[in-house]
Design an enzyme around this catalytic site. Structure first.
Site, PDB file in Angstrom:
ATOM      1  N   SER A   1       1.440  -9.825  -1.348  1.00  0.00           N
ATOM      2  CA  SER A   1       1.129  -8.409  -1.104  1.00  0.00           C
ATOM      3  C   SER A   1       1.515  -7.912   0.277  1.00  0.00           C
ATOM      4  CB  SER A   1      -0.355  -8.157  -1.362  1.00  0.00           C
ATOM      5  OG  SER A   1      -1.149  -9.025  -0.581  1.00  0.00           O
TER       6      SER A   1
ATOM      7  N   LYS B   1       0.811  -1.234   0.000  1.00  0.00           N
ATOM      8  CA  LYS B   1       0.000   0.000   0.000  1.00  0.00           C
ATOM      9  C   LYS B   1       0.836   1.272   0.000  1.00  0.00           C
ATOM     10  CE  LYS B   1      -4.470  -1.509   1.631  1.00  0.00           C
ATOM     11  NZ  LYS B   1      -4.222  -2.933   1.988  1.00  0.00           N
TER      12      LYS B   1
ATOM     13  N   GLU C   1      -9.891   7.141   4.026  1.00  0.00           N
ATOM     14  CA  GLU C   1     -10.716   6.240   4.829  1.00  0.00           C
ATOM     15  C   GLU C   1      -9.983   4.915   4.911  1.00  0.00           C
ATOM     16  OE1 GLU C   1     -12.546   6.807   1.544  1.00  0.00           O
ATOM     17  OE2 GLU C   1     -11.349   5.125   0.803  1.00  0.00           O
TER      18      GLU C   1
HETATM   19  C1  LIG Z   1      -5.120  -3.906   1.557  1.00  0.00           C
HETATM   20  C2  LIG Z   1      -4.457  -5.153   1.208  1.00  0.00           C
HETATM   21  C3  LIG Z   1      -4.874  -5.918   0.099  1.00  0.00           C
HETATM   22  C4  LIG Z   1      -6.057  -5.577  -0.748  1.00  0.00           C
HETATM   23  O1  LIG Z   1      -5.993  -4.365  -1.412  1.00  0.00           O
HETATM   24  P1  LIG Z   1      -5.781  -4.281  -2.998  1.00  0.00           P
HETATM   25  O2  LIG Z   1      -6.048  -2.861  -3.322  1.00  0.00           O
HETATM   26  O3  LIG Z   1      -6.738  -5.221  -3.628  1.00  0.00           O
HETATM   27  O4  LIG Z   1      -4.384  -4.675  -3.264  1.00  0.00           O
HETATM   28  C5  LIG Z   1      -4.167  -7.058  -0.214  1.00  0.00           C
HETATM   29  N1  LIG Z   1      -3.127  -7.465   0.537  1.00  0.00           N
HETATM   30  C6  LIG Z   1      -2.699  -6.768   1.616  1.00  0.00           C
HETATM   31  C7  LIG Z   1      -1.543  -7.279   2.396  1.00  0.00           C
HETATM   32  C8  LIG Z   1      -3.358  -5.595   1.992  1.00  0.00           C
HETATM   33  O5  LIG Z   1      -2.944  -4.915   3.064  1.00  0.00           O
END
Ligand SMILES: *Cc1c(COP(=O)(O)O)cnc(C)c1O
Length: 594
Positions: free
Chosen positions: A577, A290, A312
């Site tokens: 992610s 993020k 938000e």
């Molecule tokens: C917020 C988050 C997501 C989902 O958000 P996307 O905008 O779909 O990427 C996925 N993985 C992690 C670790 C997150 O913190």
């Protein structure tokens, strides 16, 4: 679709099959053609068999002998005849076009075949090398996508650029790219594709109103229209300058810790029988991807002279990433968060406070993310001088475009890293989880227009797709406006947004970004839904096999590995992610038996 037609099993055809960008190879099984063939060869490209008024038996025999994927009918085959063909094949029906009246004939084939192919009208069933007036097709308003054929040659790139049509799905290259019938000129084809590539539209292009195909746009109150227009103008003018690039890259390197490794997961690869790499976004500062976006947007906000940042957050991950960059830049930060989420996500609330942000509770509705979004938009309307920092590829245009661009660093690094490790810049598949879709958009970004890369978007099935407790938007969603854009969302018959469910807070969202809605609806991306239990099992599996405890969101992406047929030579990248620290409470509860 780029189809090269008139191949046979010879050296030049085999070279053509190696050219990147070509998606379909056509073999002509019609004795009347100069390019009639009895041979073909195995290839990773889709094989198209071309027939002219052949019998069903003959077609079946060729299908079996040559392992065809697609049937192209180039004669006067009737709709009834097509209904008798074996199932499971894509079908292309060709039409000769000389005047607008020739388009009439297509109507009887709507909903029956997958593509039309428009060729120059002749007695010879194609291969004339003569161009017809493509602008006749401006009058084609059917639903079936079409392939443009007939006399496309090395000198056609310019003219092709000038011809566009919403149903144009690809090009058919044949006689003008050969030195003799069946003797193709691979160099001429490769060169032509290079020129064409610069000129073909991209999945990442939006139209003037901010739509990706049918999805997107900017559904904002009139009062906020100047804000989104100002943002778009500032992004376009600033974010491609050297000055921005320098600052952004410096922060990604020294503050975020990029490039993140592309890690070869050896034990995972062995288990799934493929070559699997993990893109380690979990190693970013703040624990997930993020921050790539918030760093980009905070530079943009600063450039625009904004000092008050609003955002938000649901689980608090985006709130923390926003509070982090506001502290970095010394800007004011207000984060709206549902009252219920504030209770559930105490550690992230504490992080935001330590980073100097004000966390404002949203007390209406279900007191969760969508209520926090409503409050943030209300704040923005009352304070249009503030900068609204959106955390995923959602919201009104230009936000999806901006967030996807800032996350594209993921696949830009991947290209370089794959080249070093595998000798190619692209893998066979990229797998990423989709909440709103920002980590997926970043991981797919460089590959949207490369049909050789399969894009796999993984959603949360919660307790099961049909359980009433899921977040599988691409399966259960219907078009509607959410958070300022027209996209797929889960809603009831009255258009009330359905409360989503997923064990992972980041996927617990009732919509998906418009870019994903578009690529899934058009078949460019595949979606897979994974249940809570499957994701938990994958989180434990990665921990044990590789020594990496993933975020629950990323565990969904890993689960997709067990849902696909993989080959040993497949190169797969899973976008990891985020890391599992934030999910320790869930893991403690679910794995208390360990
Ligand atoms: C917020 C988050 C997501 C989902 O958000 P996307 O905008 O779909 O990427 C996925 N993985 C992690 C670790 C997150 O913190």
């Amino acid at each position: 679709m780029i189809k090269v037609c008139g191949l046979t099993d010879n050296a030049s055809s085999r070279l053509v099959a190696e050219i990147s960008g070509i998606t379909h190879l056509g073999f002509i099984f019609y004795e009347g053609s100069k390019r009639f063939t009895t041979t073909s060869f195995d290839t990773t490209k889709k094989k198209v068999g071309v027939f002219v008024n052949a019998s069903v038996a003959y077609i079946k025999e060729r299908v079996a002998l040559h392992k065809l994927d697609v049937l192209q009918l180039h004669g006067s085959e009737s709709p009834d005849f097509i209904r008798q063909l074996p199932e499971g094949f894509k079908i292309i029906k060709a039409f000769g076009i000389a005047t607008e009246a020739d388009l009439e004939a297509t109507k009887a084939y709507e909903n029956l075949v997958d593509y039309f192919l428009f060729d120059t009208k002749s007695e010879r069933h194609g291969g004339t090398g003569i161009v017809f007036n493509w602008h006749i097709l401006d009058n084609y308003n059917g639903n079936t996508p079409f392939i443009l054929s007939g006399g496309i040659g090395p000198d056609s790139a310019q003219a092709l650029q000038e011809f566009s049509h919403p149903k144009l799905a690809g090009y058919d290259l044949n006689s003008r790219f050969e030195v003799a019938p069946k003797e193709k000129d691979p160099t001429a084809i490769a060169n032509f594709l290079k020129v064409l590539k610069m000129k073909t539209p991209s999945y990442l292009d939006t139209d003037a109103l901010g739509f990706y195909g049918e999805f997107g746009g900017a559904y904002v109150p009139e009062l906020l229209r100047p804000n989104v227009e100002e943002l778009d103008a500032a992004f376009n003018a600033y974010c491609f300058t050297e000055s921005f690039e320098t600052d952004y890259k410096q922060l990604l390197k020294d503050f975020v810790g990029r490039p993140t490794p592309l890690y070869f997961a050896g034990r995972l690869s062995e288990k799934y029988g493929a070559t699997i790499y993990l893109k380690r976004e979990d190693l970013c500062h703040t624990g997930a991807h993020k921050v790539n976006n918030t760093v980009g947007q905070i530079l943009l906000a600063k450039h625009m002279g904004k000092t008050n940042i609003i955002a938000e957050t649901g689980a608090g991950q985006h709130g923390v990433a926003t509070a982090t960059v506001c502290a970095l830049m010394g800007l004011n930060c207000i984060v709206y968060m549902g009252e219920k989420d504030i209770e559930r996500q105490a550690p992230n609330v504490q992080r935001m406070k330590m980073l100097g942000a004000e966390v404002k509770p949203a007390t209406s509705g279900s007191k969760t993310l969508k209520d926090a979004t409503n409050e943030a938009i209300r704040h923005w309307i009352n304070h249009p001088d503030s900068y609204y920092l959106i955390g995923s590829v959602v919201g009104p245009h230009p936000y999806p475009k901006i967030v996807a661009y800032f996350q594209s660093v993921i696949s830009k690094e991947m290209e370089q890293q794959l080249l070093e490790k595998t000798g190619k810049t692209y893998p066979n598949k990229v797998i990423a989880c989709v909440g709103g879709g920002s980590n997926a958009a970043g991981a797919f970004y460089q590959y949207y227009d490369n049909p050789e890369v399969e894009l796999v978007a993984v959603e949360a099935a919660g307790l099961g797709i049909n359980s009433g407790k899921s977040a599988a938007t691409s399966v259960l969603g219907t078009p509607g406006v959410l958070h300022g854009s027209l996209t797929l969302l889960m809603q009831d018959e009255d258009g009330q947004v359905t409360e989503p469910h997923s064990i992972s807070a980041g996927l617990d969202y009732p919509g998906i970004g418009p870019l994903h809605a578009h690529t899934i609806a058009t078949g460019r991306a595949t979606s897979i839904a994974i249940t809570d239990d499957e994701a938990l099992a994958s989180a434990l599996e990665l921990s044990l096999l590789e020594g990496i405890i993933p975020a629950l969101e990323s565990a969904h992406a890993l689960s997709a590995l067990s849902k696909m047929e993989l080959k040993k030579e497949d190169i797969i990248v899973v976008n990891l992610s985020g890391r599992g620290d934030k999910d320790m409470n869930t893991y403690m509860e679910k794995f208390s038996n360990l």
